[in-house]
Design an enzyme around this catalytic site. Structure first.
Site, short mmCIF file in Angstrom:
data_model
loop_
_atom_site.label_atom_id
_atom_site.label_comp_id
_atom_site.label_asym_id
_atom_site.label_seq_id
_atom_site.Cartn_x
_atom_site.Cartn_y
_atom_site.Cartn_z
N GLY A 272 0.82 -1.20 0.00
CA GLY A 272 0.00 0.00 0.00
C GLY A 272 0.85 1.25 0.00
O GLY A 272 2.01 1.22 0.42
N PRO B 127 2.31 4.96 1.00
CA PRO B 127 2.68 5.45 2.33
C PRO B 127 1.48 6.02 3.06
O PRO B 127 0.64 6.68 2.46
CB PRO B 127 3.69 6.56 2.03
CG PRO B 127 4.23 6.24 0.69
CD PRO B 127 3.12 5.55 -0.05
N GLY B 128 1.38 5.72 4.34
CA GLY B 128 0.32 6.30 5.15
C GLY B 128 -1.01 5.59 5.07
O GLY B 128 -2.01 6.07 5.60
N HIS C 76 -15.42 7.37 -16.57
CA HIS C 76 -14.50 6.45 -17.24
C HIS C 76 -14.70 5.03 -16.71
O HIS C 76 -14.87 4.08 -17.48
CB HIS C 76 -13.05 6.93 -16.99
CG HIS C 76 -11.99 6.08 -17.60
ND1 HIS C 76 -11.27 6.48 -18.70
CD2 HIS C 76 -11.52 4.85 -17.26
CE1 HIS C 76 -10.39 5.53 -19.01
NE2 HIS C 76 -10.52 4.53 -18.14
N GLU C 77 -14.71 4.90 -15.38
CA GLU C 77 -14.83 3.56 -14.79
C GLU C 77 -16.20 2.95 -15.06
O GLU C 77 -16.30 1.76 -15.36
CB GLU C 77 -14.54 3.59 -13.29
CG GLU C 77 -13.11 4.01 -12.94
CD GLU C 77 -12.05 3.14 -13.61
OE1 GLU C 77 -12.29 1.93 -13.80
OE2 GLU C 77 -10.98 3.68 -13.96
N HIS D 63 -16.32 1.53 -18.48
CA HIS D 63 -15.78 0.17 -18.51
C HIS D 63 -16.83 -0.83 -18.04
O HIS D 63 -17.09 -1.84 -18.70
CB HIS D 63 -14.59 0.03 -17.55
CG HIS D 63 -13.30 0.59 -18.04
ND1 HIS D 63 -12.76 0.26 -19.24
CD2 HIS D 63 -12.41 1.45 -17.46
CE1 HIS D 63 -11.59 0.88 -19.39
NE2 HIS D 63 -11.36 1.63 -18.31
P1 ADP Z 1 2.18 3.14 6.59
O1 ADP Z 1 2.93 2.19 7.48
O2 ADP Z 1 1.29 2.43 5.62
O3 ADP Z 1 3.01 4.15 5.93
P2 ADP Z 1 1.13 3.96 9.08
O4 ADP Z 1 0.57 2.69 9.60
O5 ADP Z 1 2.45 4.34 9.61
O6 ADP Z 1 1.18 3.94 7.50
O7 ADP Z 1 0.07 5.12 9.32
C1 ADP Z 1 0.45 6.35 9.89
C2 ADP Z 1 -0.65 6.88 10.75
O8 ADP Z 1 -1.79 7.22 9.97
C3 ADP Z 1 -1.15 5.87 11.75
O9 ADP Z 1 -0.41 5.88 12.92
C4 ADP Z 1 -2.58 6.34 11.99
O10 ADP Z 1 -2.62 7.39 12.91
C5 ADP Z 1 -2.97 6.90 10.64
N1 ADP Z 1 -3.70 5.90 9.84
C6 ADP Z 1 -3.31 5.37 8.67
N2 ADP Z 1 -4.23 4.51 8.20
C7 ADP Z 1 -5.22 4.47 9.10
C8 ADP Z 1 -6.45 3.74 9.19
N3 ADP Z 1 -6.84 2.89 8.24
N4 ADP Z 1 -7.22 3.95 10.28
C9 ADP Z 1 -6.85 4.81 11.25
N5 ADP Z 1 -5.71 5.51 11.22
C10 ADP Z 1 -4.89 5.36 10.16
ZN ZN Z 2 -9.61 2.65 -17.97
#
Ligand code: ADP
Ligand code: ZN
Ligand code: MG
Length: 609
Positions: free
Chosen positions: A217, A219-220, A439-440, A443
């Protein structure tokens, strides 16, 4: 970074030496902190005059009073230190007075028969200097220590010991409830949780539990978070290490650390080993390079050796995270290694609302409507962006001395997060979202209208991987043969995106390039490999090295046939959409609102009267 002498060292002796070294360091560190504590306490005590507490019973007097008392022979001794006069009365009472600069009192006291000691103040100055010296040593020492720890200046110790941090060994803190909007991923990880909770139940059945799970996935999106939640739900220790840490290390140490990490993990089984940024170690090994002695590769090999060494009794699950699954070495993805993949997508509008709700807990927000509105405005944001957004808004509200976080703060925070240095995603604008949705849905409608195509599982108008939207088709059964009509249907479905753009907006975007690649590839194979064109039943293959027996004339014919097939697919698609334009509009507008619709909902809308 790599001192050359490290290269010749036998990794074992390095490891042993560094073990001893690290133990020494650890003792040194403890001793240092204890001394630091004592030093600070002592310093504070001195500064507040703890050791001179005897003076507390001293009575302050004007200097003239003390002189008068001396005159009346009520004073036995005085001690003069600078301008401070400490006098002891005949009754034992102590007095303190301050004379003026240059005022001479010594002779007066002596005249009155008082015994006078002159304290030149040197000892006081000396102790002051000592205190200051100790303070300086403490400060410099701490700075030096911090610098060593972070590796600035001097050699960092070649730690072979794994630095893996252990979280929530006994009381898990993060649960699945803290992770929102990724229900599919949670469902897939549920099995791992069950296994870690009661390994015996699975091993008694002879079941082989996945050793490795790869979380994929952007980042974040919550990869780290959900891994910790798995440990939390199962109530097992969590060992975490980052792939990038291995790469920075001396030769031989990365592999040793992997060994140590797994040794410790096995001692604490059942448990989870989390390897963040696995792409840093698990990148495709470049075959051309004969070296093969590279640190990264040794680390990767050790990791594979460890995972292959797990037996049924090893209740350790390795979870790895990456945002670049495409660069991973295929050895990592083989059965018995990271053979499970779990996708963490950017959240859709429902997911965003759920994540916002999790992070809004404990923050006073004006109304629920605000969160819905916020979810609507943040298409394209990751979970981390959303958490960040609420935090920014809380800060803003506090700075403005408001008691509630309201829409202006929230909206301003969207811009802040987007402009921030950690900017990882951008908001998909309403206009873009509308194009993506049409678009989707284009499809999806064409796919559902052609005979013999696979059912549509999901239509999404939100970034997933590189694509901005996606239409997921799931094959009803495994297929080994494809009919010509099926290939044509697939091609038309793939053209549905561009056709919808053209039909609705009268203009087209760059969003269909992958579709074209896909369609062209099918068309070319139909012509060159499958004998499905007027060119007949011949194999017209181009070898991977570019050599071919195809002459220029035939090549031109192939190109003509391919483009005919592609154009035909496009015509089919646009004709279907013209006929069902009202459906196209209705479903697309709905998709803009909800961002994700599943196959049943699509069919209900498409085939409703
Ligand atoms: P990744 O490891 O995928 O880069 P993290 O797990 O470090 O992302 O996410 C960073 C922060 O973002 C988490 O500590 C949380 O606070 C928030 N966060 C990310 N995704 C979610 C989610 N699905 N539900 C709640 N908080 C989330
Ligand atoms: Zn397409
Ligand atoms: Mg992470």
């Amino acid at each position: 970074m790599k001192p050359p002498q490290q290269n010749n060292r036998d990794p074992k002796s390095t490891q042993k030496a560094s073990r001893k070294y690290s133990r020494l360091i650890r003792y040194g560190v403890s001793a240092f902190f204890i001394l630091l504590g004592i030093g600070i306490l002592g310093f504070v005590a001195l500064r507040v005059g703890y050791f001179t507490a005897g003076r507390n019973s001293t009575v302050d007097k004007p200097v003239t009073d003390v002189l008068n008392m001396a005159d009346q022979h009520k004073i036995k001794t005085v001690s003069i230190s600078g301008n401070e006069i400490l006098a002891t009365g005949t009754n034992g009472q102590k007095y303190r007075a301050f004379k003026e600069d240059g005022q001479t009192v010594t002779d007066i006291f002596r005249h009155d028969g008082v015994s006078v000691t002159i304290d030149s103040g040197q000892s006081d100055q000396l102790s002051q200097a000592l205190i200051d010296l100790v303070l300086i040593v403490l400060v410099v020492g701490s700075i030096y220590f911090i610098m060593r720890r972070s590796g600035i200046g001097g050699h960092a110790a070649p730690f072979a010991r794994s630095k893996a941090r252990r979280f929530n060994e006994s009381r898990p803190s993060i649960l699945f409830n803290d992770v929102a909007g990724v229900e599919e991923a949670k469902m897939e990880l549920e099995e791992i949780v069950d296994f870690l909770k009661q390994p015996s139940r699975f091993t008694e059945m002879g079941a082989r539990i996945p050793k490795g799970v790869l979380l994929v996935g952007a980042p974040g999106t919550g990869k780290t978070l959900i891994s910790r939640a798995v440990a939390g739900e199962a109530g097992v220790p969590f060992f975490s290490v980052s792939g990038s840490e291995f790469v920075e290390m001396f030769v031989g140490v990365g592999a040793a650390r992997v060994r140590d990490l797994f040794k410790e993990a096995k001692e604490h089984a059942p448990c989870i080993v989390f390897i963040d940024e696995i792409d840093a170690v698990g990148r495709q090994r470049n075959n051309g390079n004969a070296g093969g002695n590279d640190e990264r590769e040794q680390t990767l090999n050790q990791l594979l050796v460890e995972m292959d060494g797990f037996d049924r009794q090893t209740n350790v699950v390795v979870i790895a995270a990456t945002n670049r699954p495409d660069v991973l070495d295929s050895a990592l993805l083989r059965p018995g290694r990271f053979d499970r993949q779990v996708m963490l997508d950017k959240p859709d509008i429902r997911g965003r609302l759920a994540i916002l709700e999790v992070h809004a807990k404990g923050k006073p927000i004006e109304s629920d409507i605000a969160l819905h509105e916020l979810a609507r405005q943040t298409a394209g944001f990751s979970g981390a962006d959303l958490a960040n957004l609420l935090n920014e808004a809380a800060l803003l509200a506090a700075r403005r001395s408001k008691s509630l976080i309201s829409m202006p703060e929230l909206e301003e925070s969207i811009l802040r997060v987007m402009a921030g240095p950690e900017r990882k995603s951008r908001v998909i604008t309403e206009a873009e979202k509308s194009i993506i949705a049409y678009h989707e849905v284009g499809h999806a409608i064409v796919m559902r209208s052609m005979p013999g195509t696979d059912p549509v599982r999901k239509v999404q108008a939100i970034a997933r991987g590189m694509a901005l939207g996606i239409t997921v088709q799931s094959p009803a059964e495994d297929r080994y043969l494809m009919r010509r009509s099926e290939l044509l249907a697939k091609m038309a479905g793939a053209m549905g995106g561009r056709a919808a753009e053209e039909l609705i907006f009268g203009d087209i975007t760059t969003g269909a390039s992958q579709d074209f690649e896909y369609v062209t590839n099918i068309a070319r194979r139909m012509v060159c490999e499958f004998g499905m064109s007027p060119l007949g039943n011949v194999a017209l293959k181009v070898e991977p090295d570019g050599s071919t027996s195809i002459g220029p004339e035939t090549a031109a014919k192939i190109d003509r046939e391919v483009s005919f097939l592609v154009e035909q697919a496009y015509t089919t698609a646009i004709n279907i959409l013209r006929e069902r334009k009202d459906k196209l509009i209705a479903i697309s507008e709905h998709l803009i609102q909800v961002e994700t619709i599943d196959g049943t909902e699509l069919d209900a809308m498409l085939f409703a009267a």
